[in-house]
Design an enzyme around this catalytic site. Structure first.
Site, PDB file in Angstrom:
ATOM      1  N   ALA A 194       0.754   2.645  -2.476  1.00 19.24           N
ATOM      2  CA  ALA A 194       0.396   3.742  -1.575  1.00 19.24           C
ATOM      3  C   ALA A 194      -1.119   3.922  -1.571  1.00 19.24           C
ATOM      4  O   ALA A 194      -1.785   3.714  -2.586  1.00 19.24           O
ATOM      5  CB  ALA A 194       1.099   5.019  -1.990  1.00 19.24           C
ATOM      6  N   ASP A 195      -1.647   4.271  -0.426  1.00 20.05           N
ATOM      7  CA  ASP A 195      -3.101   4.359  -0.249  1.00 20.05           C
ATOM      8  C   ASP A 195      -3.564   5.809  -0.362  1.00 20.05           C
ATOM      9  O   ASP A 195      -2.769   6.703  -0.661  1.00 20.05           O
ATOM     10  CB  ASP A 195      -3.483   3.706   1.085  1.00 20.05           C
ATOM     11  N   PRO A 196      -4.854   6.071  -0.161  1.00 15.64           N
ATOM     12  CA  PRO A 196      -5.345   7.445  -0.323  1.00 15.64           C
ATOM     13  C   PRO A 196      -4.677   8.452   0.621  1.00 15.64           C
ATOM     14  O   PRO A 196      -4.714   9.653   0.354  1.00 15.64           O
ATOM     15  CB  PRO A 196      -6.842   7.319  -0.012  1.00 15.64           C
TER      16      PRO A 196
END
Lengths: 140, 140, 140, 140
Positions: free
Chosen positions: B15-17
Site C-alpha cells: 500500500a502506498d502513502p
C-alpha cells in the site's frame, strides 16, 4: 507537446531468473518519468496533494518489444497527451541511451482526479488543472 | 473454459502513502494467479523451461475500478483465452472475497514463446503447447 | 512463548538473475510472518493504529545460510521475544516445508511505538501493549 | 579507505501507508550504493561474474534512526571495510542531501564468494579479489 526524459539504470534486483527485467518493474520506470515530468512542469504528486487531490491510475498499458538486462542504461520518455475529459493521459517510450531508434517498451497510463481525503471522483477538470493547461498552452 | 482462482491478502508493504495498493503490484497478483493456473493445469513456468522455452510477457493491460487497501482479502481470477497464434493470452478479474460482484480491477496479459537460451521468438506453436491444448479440449 | 508460522511460496518475480531469491525480499517474508502473528494474537498493525500508534522498524537483521529458489515452499516462523523496554522484538527462522531442520535464513526485527499522527517516540510501554502482555502471560 | 556516494530520490511507490519509506527498500538503496562503488572501483557484479563468481549476501543489518518520505533526496554512502577473510564487507550511511550530519539509516552487509554455476562457497580469497585489493592498496 509537453515531454520529459529520465534516465534509469536497470538494477540487479529488477532482473528475474531469465536475466531480464521483470515486466512489472516497467511501471516503476513509467512512474520515474512521470515524476521527472512533474518536476519539470510543476505537475508533481505533491502539487496535486496541496490542491486537495490525488490522481490514482485507472488504466495502464504496456507493450514489451525487447528485453532489458541488468546494467542497461535506459531512457524513459514521457509525453502528456492533452484531452478534454478530467483525466491525465501520458504515453511512454523506453529505449537504450545509445540506441534511441530501437524502442524496448512503450505504453500509456490514465489517471483521474479524486478529492482528498474522501476519494470522490471528479467529473470536471479541477481549477488548478485548467490553470496549468492554460499556462502551458494546452487548449483541450 | 480453463479458469483458476487464487487468494491474495494485501500486504502492508504493497500500500502506498494514499493507503491504497500501488498500481504496479497488481501485476504481481496477476502473476500469482497465472502460477496457480499453472499448478492446476500443468502449465507452469517450470513446465515451459523443461520444454526449452520461456514465455515473456509482451503485453499487459490493467484497468483499476476501485482501490484495495492493506488487509483486504482478494480473489484473483485468471482465465485462459484460447487463440490460434503462438501466444498465451490470459484475462484477469480481481474482487474482494466477500463481494464477488464488485470488480476491483481487471486486465489481460499476452505471452510469447522464446527458445532457451537464445531467446528466439517462436512463430509457430511449440509441440508441447499443442499437446497441452489437445489434452484440455482446446480446439483453436 | 508466542510463536507463529506462515507459508510462503517463492514467486518468479522474487528471484534474481542468479535464480535465487533476492536478499531484500526476505524482509517481506518476515512481514508476512508478523502479520500472521498479529492475526493469531490480536497484535496486528490495524490494532496498533486503532490504539493510536504506529510501530516502525528500527532494526532489522538477516542471516542467509542457503539460497531459496522460485517455486520453493517455505515456512516463515516468527517468535515474540519479550523484553522490558517499550519495544517489540521478533526473531525469525525460514526453512523449506519438507526440511524443517535446515534453516535457510534467520533474523530479527525491533520495532518502537510512535504516536499518530505526530510520530513521537514512546519511551514507556503503551497501556494497550501492557494489557496485551498480561493477557498472554508475558511478565517482562 | 574506499568510499562511494550515490544519490537516491525516494519514489512514491517506496513509501508505505504511514507516508514513510517501507523499511525493506533500504536494501535497494544499499544495492544502488554498492553498484556505484563497483563502477567507481572496478568491483561490480559483472566483474565478479566474468571472473566466475557470484557474491551473494550472507548478512545484512539495518538501523533506522529517522524516517524518509516520498520526494526526499538522499545520499547513500558505502564504504569498503577490508578484512582478511574471503568476504566482502560494506558499511552504509544514509542522510539527506542538505543535512549530512543527521544520519537517517545505517547498516552493513557481508557477501561471500561462490563459484558459478555450482554455487560452491570459496573459503579462500579468489585471485582476482587479491589483485583488486593490491591495486587499491588494501593490505588485509
Amino acid at each position: 507537446m509537453l515531454k520529459c526524459d529520465c534516465k534509469v539504470v536497470v538494477r540487479f534486483n529488477e532482473a528475474d531468473p531469465l536475466g531480464i527485467v521483470w515486466h512489472g518493474h516497467y511501471l516503476r520506470y513509467f512512474e520515474d518519468a512521470r515524476e521527472a515530468f512533474g518536476k519539470k512542469y510543476g505537475f508533481a504528486y505533491l502539487d496535486f496533494h496541496s490542491a486537495g487531490f490525488a490522481v490514482p491510475i485507472v488504466t495502464a498499458h504496456l507493450d514489451y518489444k525487447k528485453p532489458s538486462r541488468f546494467g542497461d542504461e535506459l531512457v524513459v520518455e514521457c509525453e502528456f497527451i492533452p484531452q478534454a475529459a478530467a483525466k491525465i493521459h501520458f504515453s511512454y517510450k523506453i529505449f537504450e541511451v545509445n540506441n534511441p531508434t530501437q524502442i524496448l517498451a512503450s505504453g500509456y497510463t490514465v489517471q483521474v482526479f479524486v478529492s482528498l481525503p474522501a476519494f470522490e471522483l471528479q467529473w470536471d477538470n479541477p481549477e488548478f488543472f485548467k490553470q496549468w493547461k492554460i499556462k502551458h498552452n494546452i487548449w483541450v
